[in-house]
Design an enzyme around this catalytic site. Structure first.
Site, PDB file in Angstrom:
ATOM      1  N   GLU A 463       0.135   2.887   2.038  1.00  0.00           N
ATOM      2  CA  GLU A 463      -1.197   3.487   2.113  1.00  0.00           C
ATOM      3  C   GLU A 463      -2.140   2.265   2.084  1.00  0.00           C
ATOM      4  O   GLU A 463      -3.350   2.506   2.182  1.00  0.00           O
ATOM      5  CB  GLU A 463      -1.741   4.191   0.922  1.00  0.00           C
ATOM      6  CG  GLU A 463      -0.725   5.405   0.793  1.00  0.00           C
ATOM      7  CD  GLU A 463      -0.928   6.277  -0.462  1.00  0.00           C
ATOM      8  OE1 GLU A 463      -1.320   5.795  -1.427  1.00  0.00           O
ATOM      9  OE2 GLU A 463      -0.654   7.488  -0.486  1.00  0.00           O
ATOM     10  N   LYS A 574       2.453  -1.915   0.373  1.00  0.00           N
ATOM     11  CA  LYS A 574       2.549  -1.293  -1.035  1.00  0.00           C
ATOM     12  C   LYS A 574       3.669  -0.948  -1.315  1.00  0.00           C
ATOM     13  O   LYS A 574       4.174  -0.947  -2.368  1.00  0.00           O
ATOM     14  CB  LYS A 574       1.416  -0.113  -1.141  1.00  0.00           C
ATOM     15  CG  LYS A 574       1.120   0.812  -2.214  1.00  0.00           C
ATOM     16  CD  LYS A 574       0.452   1.852  -2.515  1.00  0.00           C
ATOM     17  CE  LYS A 574       0.218   2.419  -3.659  1.00  0.00           C
ATOM     18  NZ  LYS A 574      -0.676   3.707  -3.845  1.00  0.00           N
TER      19      LYS A 574
END
Ligand code: BGC
Length: 721
Positions: A463, A574
């Protein structure tokens, strides 16, 4: 070492929030955080309900916490007995993973208390606590129990108009602000001693007050029975809650405890992974399986599980892709009725997904990124608060994380492939797949000068990089979803009328033809030296180390993604993205390719989500990186023992238990280490045991048959039970 228990000595108020997660008791209907009976709000005590949501003003909708009906406050000679904010001795707490029992022991000097409590697996509305008090000082003991609406909420208050009734079973009935759902809690006690009993109502609370003269050396036992019901369960929740308490009291604590333990034994008989060779790993796996099993909606046929389970209101109690990708595998192999419930939740919330697609100008089904009851989208456009300006940050998870529809379709198809059961597809699952595929048709874009179709302006699992084009994971999910739609023809080969009439009903003829061409036309990922580019332009981003990026943080709670995040302009990601794709579609990539991608992406992954390590571990098992797989397994499985994981996204609290890691631990053990796969409906094992492991053994269910799977250093086998 007792691998079925986790015990902690001492108390530290700053750890109380984490302990609440560590020592959680839950039964799928509600979660009782692992705080001491007398905890005040600073310790975040809560009884969080599944599937009851409320919105207070313009704050985030979140699950409702029930009135607390299990608190107990003790006063000896006028002094309230409370833990100090920090004490290294005189207190311990533990969770018994085998039977879902929380125990605590505290020595207050003038009184010692030992208690054991549980959220009953046999009667889902029931909570029970037995306290043993040893008196060390003569005098007057006052015990306050009862029901209180003064409870911890993140975005509350949610309960209004509390009405109390006193009696053998006392009760509280309140309604939620948004929908007027009645939430009722009742409580009764059973004591092996005489005491003067009275009732006192004050500040949103009805106390039952027990007073008695005590002598040093006396031993007293008090059982407290609490029950919670809502108007979603039936018409007279307050009365039902009282009846449940009173009948538990009649049966007695021991009988209730026995029924609860028997229910847990049944769960373990179907799901326990026996791991030999490393006791810490065995304990961590018990913890993981406990935490996932205790939040499964066994009482319902159409509920899913929130990303933080029932450990609190974090993440708005919403259902994410975690359900299909991380919780579903353990359930589909061990307790398929729970897997069916997770999928029925998606089938029944199709209207919400159709509405969301429409909202964005697309056709078909676009599932909510953070799905609440009825499929309503809980994700807001501003899902993070900036730590510097304290202003909400525009995030794009809601609009752009389009792989969610493909994730739902992926699980529906896996369910059929693993169980051989077609009924879910018949009862709405096929419709969901067709509508998700239709969404991908309408969401695809084709530039006039390109020979391929593509997905532009999306967010993949990583993300931190928002609004990218041709995220390899997303493209693969979309492709697979469309292939699954076409595959329905083969699945219903013996019943062509079913698909024909569904297509007619959905007016699907034109889309069916489009699927055939679009499936093969979706842009294939760019590769460099065998490494798949995560999205167009990724390789051109700054290639620096994780430490460099971490070093640029001005505040440890700062959000790494978005426009100003430290990761956005770099190759630091991430969580597993390309590697997640390789874990989910092993048949599409050979070992060498998986290994090259692993070697490239792992050092560039922050593992900032608890979903990440599991995907790396699964792929590492396959390519023989067994040391790395072991480390990732331990990291995944221990998360709710250590209390790890991120607790802040910007200024927003995201702590709680980690069901995705819990499910991931089962996946690594069963699918990674044991190498379990299904070939034409028959389970097979090809073990990849790291050196720390001697052997593994676990039950699975498939096609209505039960098997025991064995894996050791010599090989593996599957036996029909
Ligand atoms: C992750 C998502 C995940 C969500 C809930 C986020 O931090 O990036 O992939 O679905 O947490 O667990």
């Amino acid at each position: 070492m007792d691998t079925w228990r986790l015990k902690k000595t001492g108390f530290d108020l700053t750890e109380a929030a984490r302990d609440g997660n560590r020592f959680l008791c839950a039964n799928g209907y509600m979660g009782l955080r692992g705080t001491v009976e007398e905890a005040d709000l600073a310790q975040f005590p809560a009884i969080t309900l599944a599937n009851v949501y409320d919105r207070c003003g313009d704050r985030w909708r979140e699950p409702v916490n029930a009135p607390n009906c299990l608190f107990v406050r003790l006063f000896l000679n006028g002094r309230e007995l409370k833990l100090k904010d920090k004490q290294t001795e005189g207190h311990s707490a533990e969770i018994d993973y085998r039977h879902g029992i929380y125990r605590r022991e505290t020595d207050f000097g003038s009184l010692r208390i030992g208690s054991e409590r549980f959220a009953s697996m046999a009667e889902i509305h029931l909570l029970a606590d037995r306290l043993r008090l040893e008196i060390e000082e003569d005098g007057e003991l006052e015990i306050l129990t009862g029901v209180t609406t003064v409870i911890w909420d993140i975005n509350g208050p949610h309960l209004y108009g509390a009405a109390f009734t006193a009696g053998e079973a006392l009760s509280c009935r309140a309604v939620t602000g948004e929908k007027g759902t009645v939430v009722a809690a009742a409580q009764c006690v059973q004591a092996d001693f005489d005491a003067d009993e009275s009732f006192r109502q004050e500040d949103g609370c009805l106390y039952r007050v027990l007073v008695r003269r005590v002598k040093k050396g006396e031993k007293l036992t008090l059982s407290v029975f609490g029950a919670v019901c809502t108007s979603l369960d039936g018409e007279t929740p307050a009365q039902t809650a009282k009846d449940i308490c009173l009948s538990a009291k009649k049966e007695g604590f021991d009988a209730c405890l026995k029924a609860h333990k028997d229910a847990w034994e049944g769960i373990w008989a179907r799901s326990e992974v026996v791991l030999e060779g490393d006791e810490s790993a065995a304990q961590a796996l018990h913890a993981s399986q406990y935490h996932l099993n205790c939040i499964a909606p066994r009482h319902a046929r159409n509920l899913s599980i929130p990303a933080r389970g029932l450990s609190g209101q974090t993440y708005k109690g919403a259902i994410f892709w975690d359900s299909e990708m991380f919780f579903f595998p353990m359930f589909v192999y061990t307790q398929p009725e729970i897997a069916r419930s997770l999928l029925r939740y998606r089938i029944e919330t199709l209207p919400g997904a159709l509405a969301k697609a429409k909202e964005y100008g697309y056709r078909g089904a676009y599932y909510a990124w953070e799905s609440q009851e009825g499929g309503a989208e809980g994700c807001t456009n501003f899902n993070v608060v900036d730590v510097f300006t304290h202003r909400p940050v525009r995030t794009y998870f809601r609009d752009k994380q389009i792989h969610i529809s493909g994730d739902v379709a992926y699980a529906l198809r896996s369910y059929f492939e693993i169980t051989g059961d077609r009924t879910l597809l018949e009862q709405g699952g096929a419709r969901v797949i067709l509508e998700c595929a239709r969404f991908y048709i309408s969401r695809a874009a084709c530039r006039p000068d390109a020979e391929y179709a593509e997905y532009a302006d999306v967010i993949g699992p990583d993300e931190y990089h928002e609004r990218v084009t041709n995220n390899a994971f997303t493209n693969q999910m979309a492709r697979h979803c469309m292939q699954s739609a076409l595959k329905l023809e083969e699945i219903f080969g013996d019943d062509p009328a079913f698909l024909r009439s569904l297509k007619r009903e959905l007016n699907y003829e034109k889309d069916w033809e489009l699927l055939k061409t679009l499936c093969g036309a979706i842009r294939k990922p760019v590769k460099r030296d065998g490494v798949t580019e995560q999205f167009d332009g990724y390789f051109a981003l700054e290639d620096c180390s994780l430490e460099t990026v971490r070093g640029r943080l001005a505040d440890p709670r700062e959000y790494w993604g978005g426009d100003h995040g430290v990761a956005g302009t770099t190759q630091i990601i991430k969580q597993a993205d390309v590697i997640a794709m390789m874990a989910l579609f092993p048949e599409l990539f050979d070992d060498e390719e998986v290994d090259a991608n692993w070697a490239y992406y792992e050092p560039r992954t922050e593992h900032g989500s608890s979903l990440s390590a599991c995907m790396y571990a699964l792929t590492a098992c396959r390519t023989g990186r067994l040391n790395e797989a072991w480390d990732m397994f331990m990291r995944t499985a221990s998360i709710d023992i250590l209390g790890g994981g991120k607790e802040w996204a910007g200024e927003i609290y995201i702590g709680g238990t980690h069901p995705a890691s819990n499910g991931g631990a089962w996946m690594i053990a069963a699918l990674g280490f044991a190498g379990l796969t299904m070939r034409n409906g028959v389970p097979e094992v090809h073990p990849n045991l790291p050196k720390q492991l001697k052997r593994l053994r676990f039950p699975i269910t498939s096609g209505g048959r039960r098997y025991m799977v064995y894996a050791d250093r010599e090989g593996g086998r599957v036996e029909l039970l």
